[in-house]
Design a protein around this motif. Structure first.
Motif, PDB file in Angstrom:
ATOM      1  N   GLY A 203       3.676   4.165  81.298  1.00  0.00           N
ATOM      2  CA  GLY A 203       4.978   3.510  81.310  1.00  0.00           C
ATOM      3  C   GLY A 203       5.650   3.695  82.651  1.00  0.00           C
ATOM      4  O   GLY A 203       4.998   3.969  83.661  1.00  0.00           O
ATOM      5  N   GLY A 204       6.982   3.546  82.645  1.00  0.00           N
ATOM      6  CA  GLY A 204       7.716   3.647  83.904  1.00  0.00           C
ATOM      7  C   GLY A 204       7.590   2.366  84.714  1.00  0.00           C
ATOM      8  O   GLY A 204       7.146   1.328  84.216  1.00  0.00           O
ATOM      9  N   SER A 205       7.922   2.474  86.001  1.00  0.00           N
ATOM     10  CA  SER A 205       7.961   1.275  86.851  1.00  0.00           C
ATOM     11  C   SER A 205       6.724   1.108  87.727  1.00  0.00           C
ATOM     12  O   SER A 205       6.319  -0.006  88.056  1.00  0.00           O
TER      13      SER A 205
ATOM     14  N   PRO B 185       3.462   1.252  87.276  1.00  0.00           N
ATOM     15  CA  PRO B 185       2.289   0.446  86.863  1.00  0.00           C
ATOM     16  C   PRO B 185       2.541  -1.060  86.827  1.00  0.00           C
ATOM     17  O   PRO B 185       1.584  -1.831  86.711  1.00  0.00           O
TER      18      PRO B 185
ATOM     19  N   ARG C 268       9.371   5.023  74.877  1.00  0.00           N
ATOM     20  CA  ARG C 268      10.771   5.427  74.690  1.00  0.00           C
ATOM     21  C   ARG C 268      11.223   4.995  73.305  1.00  0.00           C
ATOM     22  O   ARG C 268      10.650   4.113  72.687  1.00  0.00           O
TER      23      ARG C 268
ATOM     24  N   GLY D  87       1.557   8.155  84.938  1.00  0.00           N
ATOM     25  CA  GLY D  87       2.433   8.282  86.092  1.00  0.00           C
ATOM     26  C   GLY D  87       2.852   9.734  86.200  1.00  0.00           C
ATOM     27  O   GLY D  87       2.424  10.589  85.410  1.00  0.00           O
TER      28      GLY D  87
ATOM     29  N   ALA E 231       3.247  11.309  81.233  1.00  0.00           N
ATOM     30  CA  ALA E 231       3.499  10.717  79.918  1.00  0.00           C
ATOM     31  C   ALA E 231       4.934  11.103  79.560  1.00  0.00           C
ATOM     32  O   ALA E 231       5.823  10.979  80.403  1.00  0.00           O
TER      33      ALA E 231
ATOM     34  N   ARG F 135      11.136  10.757  72.620  1.00  0.00           N
ATOM     35  CA  ARG F 135      10.020   9.925  73.047  1.00  0.00           C
ATOM     36  C   ARG F 135       8.886  10.108  72.040  1.00  0.00           C
ATOM     37  O   ARG F 135       8.876  11.092  71.287  1.00  0.00           O
TER      38      ARG F 135
HETATM   39  C1  6PG Z   1       7.655   6.877  81.103  1.00  0.00           C
HETATM   40  C2  6PG Z   1       6.337   7.271  81.703  1.00  0.00           C
HETATM   41  C3  6PG Z   1       6.552   8.385  82.660  1.00  0.00           C
HETATM   42  C4  6PG Z   1       6.401   7.751  84.025  1.00  0.00           C
HETATM   43  C5  6PG Z   1       6.934   8.634  85.108  1.00  0.00           C
HETATM   44  C6  6PG Z   1       6.913   7.905  86.462  1.00  0.00           C
HETATM   45  O1  6PG Z   1       7.688   6.443  79.955  1.00  0.00           O
HETATM   46  O2  6PG Z   1       8.640   6.963  81.861  1.00  0.00           O
HETATM   47  O3  6PG Z   1       5.349   7.419  80.902  1.00  0.00           O
HETATM   48  O4  6PG Z   1       5.650   9.462  82.542  1.00  0.00           O
HETATM   49  O5  6PG Z   1       5.015   7.464  84.243  1.00  0.00           O
HETATM   50  O6  6PG Z   1       8.259   8.982  84.778  1.00  0.00           O
HETATM   51  O7  6PG Z   1       7.759   6.781  86.334  1.00  0.00           O
HETATM   52  P1  6PG Z   1       7.926   5.718  87.543  1.00  0.00           P
HETATM   53  O8  6PG Z   1       6.611   5.022  87.653  1.00  0.00           O
HETATM   54  O9  6PG Z   1       9.015   4.814  87.081  1.00  0.00           O
HETATM   55  O10 6PG Z   1       8.251   6.514  88.776  1.00  0.00           O
END
Ligand code: 6PG
Length: 262
Positions: free
Chosen positions: A45-47, A49, A78, A149, A157, A185
């Motif tokens: 997740g996150g930004s 990927p 989330r 990430g 995670a 989460r």
């Molecule tokens: C989430 C992710 C988390 C993410 C890191 C990096 O749900 O937020 O799984 O582990 O990979 O926080 O996030 P960015 O890629 O946004 O920097």
């Protein structure tokens, strides 16, 4: 493949990181289908990927990845519905999943928005067990690829420093309360993460440089840096970082000393 292999790959920038990750994703998919007739992957997740997912939705990867043989899961989610801007599933759907021919029944979403998140975690674990034809609660399955990430605090995670999920030794998926985000989460745990054949970390940007140095080159400090706990016993960890994120690493990955040119 030696167990516990670790590879650090540094590329120039976020665009190069997405391109290299897409290549490795496709290679993992082709190898898995050649070996077992299908490809099991857990998305991050996150930004970071997003650019990878967008690259996978375009040629050559849209045609190259065997989407009809691919099962997509998430490594964490989330506590929001899939149409929420913070949803990891929503991001991957928009960037990738609606743009490739993957059968909907092979997209396995974490229902982290449910009020009973413990039940949602147990049901997600049961869903994984069903796909892998394993008894729930036993030895975790070995995903072909898990994308991860890393936060600037060393989390991965939704295994955040000092949170209960980092201490889980049996369950594959749990609810995890994250005080720093004042939020729950759902997350994969270390037992299932450390069974992966390949873990591919995607780390981009200068704000990750200190944590990446500490995780890869600092002393063991897994309580403070959960990402240090990712060491698949029979698999391989590939740390894919762009230049700004790798700036704190010792050469050749870190700050390059350009040879003086007379
Ligand atoms: C989430 C992710 C988390 C993410 C890191 C990096 O749900 O937020 O799984 O582990 O990979 O926080 O996030 P960015 O890629 O946004 O920097």
């Amino acid at each position: 493949m030696n167990s516990g292999e670790r590879e650090i790959v540094v590329v120039a920038d976020a665009a190069a990181l997405a391109a290299e990750a897409a290549k490795r994703f496709a290679e993992a998919a082709e190898a898995a289908v050649g070996r077992a007739g299908r490809f099991t992957v857990a998305l991050a997740g996150g930004s970071t990927p997003r650019r990878l997912y967008e690259a996978l939705a375009m040629e050559p990867y849209r045609s190259r990845v065997p989407w009809d043989r691919t099962h997509v899961f998430w490594g964490d989610e989330r506590a929001v519905p899939p149409d929420h801007p913070d949803s990891n599933c929503g991001m991957a759907r928009t960037a990738l999943l609606v743009r490739v021919p993957i059968p909907p029944r092979q997209v396995h979403r974490m229902a982290a928005e449910r009020a009973d998140r413990d039940a949602a975690a147990r049901e997600y674990e049961a869903g994984i067990a069903e796909v892998f034809a394993l008894p729930p609660g036993g030895e975790p399955p070995a995903f072909d690829l898990i994308l991860l990430g890393m936060g600037a605090d060393g989390h991965t995670a939704s295994l955040f420093p000092g949170t209960g999920a980092t201490r889980e030794t049996r369950r594959w998926v749990v609810r995890n309360h994250v005080p720093t985000h004042n939020a729950d989460r759902l997350t994969f745990t270390l037992p299932i993460l450390n069974r992966a054949r390949v873990i591919l970390f995607l780390v981009s940007g200068p704000d990750k440089a200190q944590a990446l140095h500490d995780v890869l080159e600092g002393p063991p400090d897994p309580e403070r840096l959960p990402a240090q706990r990712i060491r698949p016993s029979g698999g391989r960890v590939v740390w894919l970082a762009d230049g700004p994120a790798a700036a704190g690493l010792a050469p050749p990955g870190g700050a390059r000393t350009c040879p003086s040119v007379d």
